[in-house]
Structures are given as C-alpha cells and as structure tokens.
Design a protein around this motif. Structure first.
Motif: not given
Length: 277
Positions: A27-32, A242-243, A246
């Motif tokens: 999971w990309n934390i900044s993607a929808t 994570t940050f 991503g």
C-alpha cells in the motif's frame, strides 16, 4: 482499572494489531488506490535484502551501547552525587535536565559539538596536535556520534532512578560492612550492587525500549547516512519506507519484526530476573 484498559485497547493494542494486518498488504500511503493483499511478500523481501541485516546489526550495536553506556554512567553519577558534596542539588538538577530536553534540540546542538572544522571536539583535539575524525562522512564515526549524543541525553533518566534507589538502601548493611572493614570496591559489588538488582532490571527494560525507538536524533544529525543506511536503525527504516518511499505495508512488516524482537528480549529479561529472584 476499566478506563485505563480501554485506553490501552484503543491506542496501543488496536494500532498494534492493525499494523500487523497491514504488513501483509502492499500500500502506498499517499496514493488513493486500496491496499492489495500480498501475504508474506514484504517479510520475504526484507529478509532477502542485505541492507536489512546491516540495519539490524546497527540497531543491535546502537541499543547495546546506549543501554550499557546510559546505565553505567548513570550509576557512576548517582554514586558520586549521593555523597554529601557542596552544591550537589544544583548538579543533580542540571544532570536530570538533560533528559527533558527535546531530542531534536539535542541533535542540533551536538552537530556543532562534532563539527570537524568548528566544533568543540575539533578545538580540543587541535590543542594537543590531533585532527578531528570525520564524524559526518565516516560511517563508524557517524554511528559513534549518534550513540554518544543519545547516551548524553538519556543520562539524566538513569541517573535519577539510580539515585532514588541508592537513597533507599538498607543502612544496617553499610554499617555492618564498615564494622568488618570491607574495602570500598568489595562493598560496592557485595553490598550495594545486589540491592540495586531490581532497579537495574527495571532500567534495562525501559532504556532498551526507549533506545529501540530513537528517531529524532538520527533524523536531525545524519538522516540515516552518511553512506546509504550507515546510521539507520529499524525504527528509522520504518519511517523511511512508510513516509519517504511510500511503502506502508513494507514499513509495517519492519515494525512488526521490531516488535517481535523487543518482545522476545523483554521476556528473556523477565525470565532471568525471576530466576535470580
């Protein structure tokens, strides 16, 4: 106890379980886009990456050095300032004040201390005709710099706990040792240190947990560098993956492994303490 247990469930155990669940997803934390289940892929990728084991080794070196250095120096200071010295209350306050200072602020201050051109260490070494090590370009010196900074900051915590324990020791044992004309060194190892065993156990657990979570000092001083991940620890790897990269699922897998490692070490410490008790 119900309100405390409720808070623990909501803000400690629920996020922990959610992190473990997320470690099986990509999971990309900044993607929808939604997270995709990948099973043990994140763990396998971590185990196959040579940098992961380098970071584990650096985490072990940092943790062992930080725990040992903080506890040994804290006990030494506590023994010194437990004596009836002039101005000891002022010095006690100054030593404990180190612990309440922000880690980021300490990191910024120590950047000037270790600066190889204008720092305090450079100035002291220049006075005796020596050159300052390249703390910001040599990986081992950079790790030494991070460890020293953390031990300096955490010294106030171990000091104040040991000082409180020393003030609660049994006086009759000290008097018996004096009557028997026991030497100072023998008295420390045979009388004082055994009475400090519960305090030492408590500090070994708490300082271990704190040192495993050090992020601010590393981020301010080296950002995991100078070469690759030469000063990165597992908690900094969690942040990086994570940050920055991503990869929230991969970061959750690293966090889960770190949690399991800390859990195992803590259980072993408790078992050893129970046997000694």
């Amino acid at each position: 106890m119900a309100p405390n247990l409720l808070l623990l469930l909501l803000f400690t155990y629920r996020p922990l379980l959610d992190n473990i669940r997320l470690s099986f997803f990509t999971w990309n934390i900044s993607a929808t886009r939604p997270a995709v289940f990948v099973g043990l892929t994140n763990y396998i990728e971590w185990a196959k990456d040579p940098e992961s084991w380098q970071i584990v080794l650096q985490t072990v070196v940092f943790t062992v050095s930080a725990v040992g250095g903080s506890m040994v120096l804290g006990l030494a200071l506590a023994l010194l300032l437990d004596r009836p010295l002039r101005g000891r209350n002022v010095v006690r306050s100054l030593v404990f004040a180190l612990y309440v200072i922000s880690g980021a602020a300490v990191g910024v201050a120590f950047q000037f201390v270790f600066d190889p051109k204008y720092g305090m260490i450079q100035d002291l070494l220049a006075r005796i005709g020596m050159e300052s090590p390249e703390f910001y370009t040599h990986p081992r010196w950079a790790l030494f710099m991070i460890i020293t900074t953390y031990v300096w900051k955490n010294l106030g915590y171990t000091f104040v706990i040991y000082l409180a324990a020393l003030q609660g020791l049994r006086k009759d044992l000290d008097e018996a040792a004096e009557i028997d004309r026991t030497s100072g060194l023998r008295k420390f190892f045979r009388v004082t240190l055994p009475q400090l065993r519960p305090t030492t156990f408590f500090l070994s657990v708490t300082v271990l947990l704190n040192s495993m979570q050090v992020f601010d000092i590393i981020n301010v001083m080296t950002q995991g560098g100078p070469l690759g991940n030469s000063t990165s620890t597992m908690v900094y790897q969690v942040y990086q993956e994570t940050f920055v990269n991503g990869r929230a699922g991969y970061g959750a897998a690293v966090a889960t492994l770190m949690f399991l490692a800390v859990l195992v070490v803590t259980v072993v410490q408790v078992r050893l303490q129970d046997r000694k008790g």
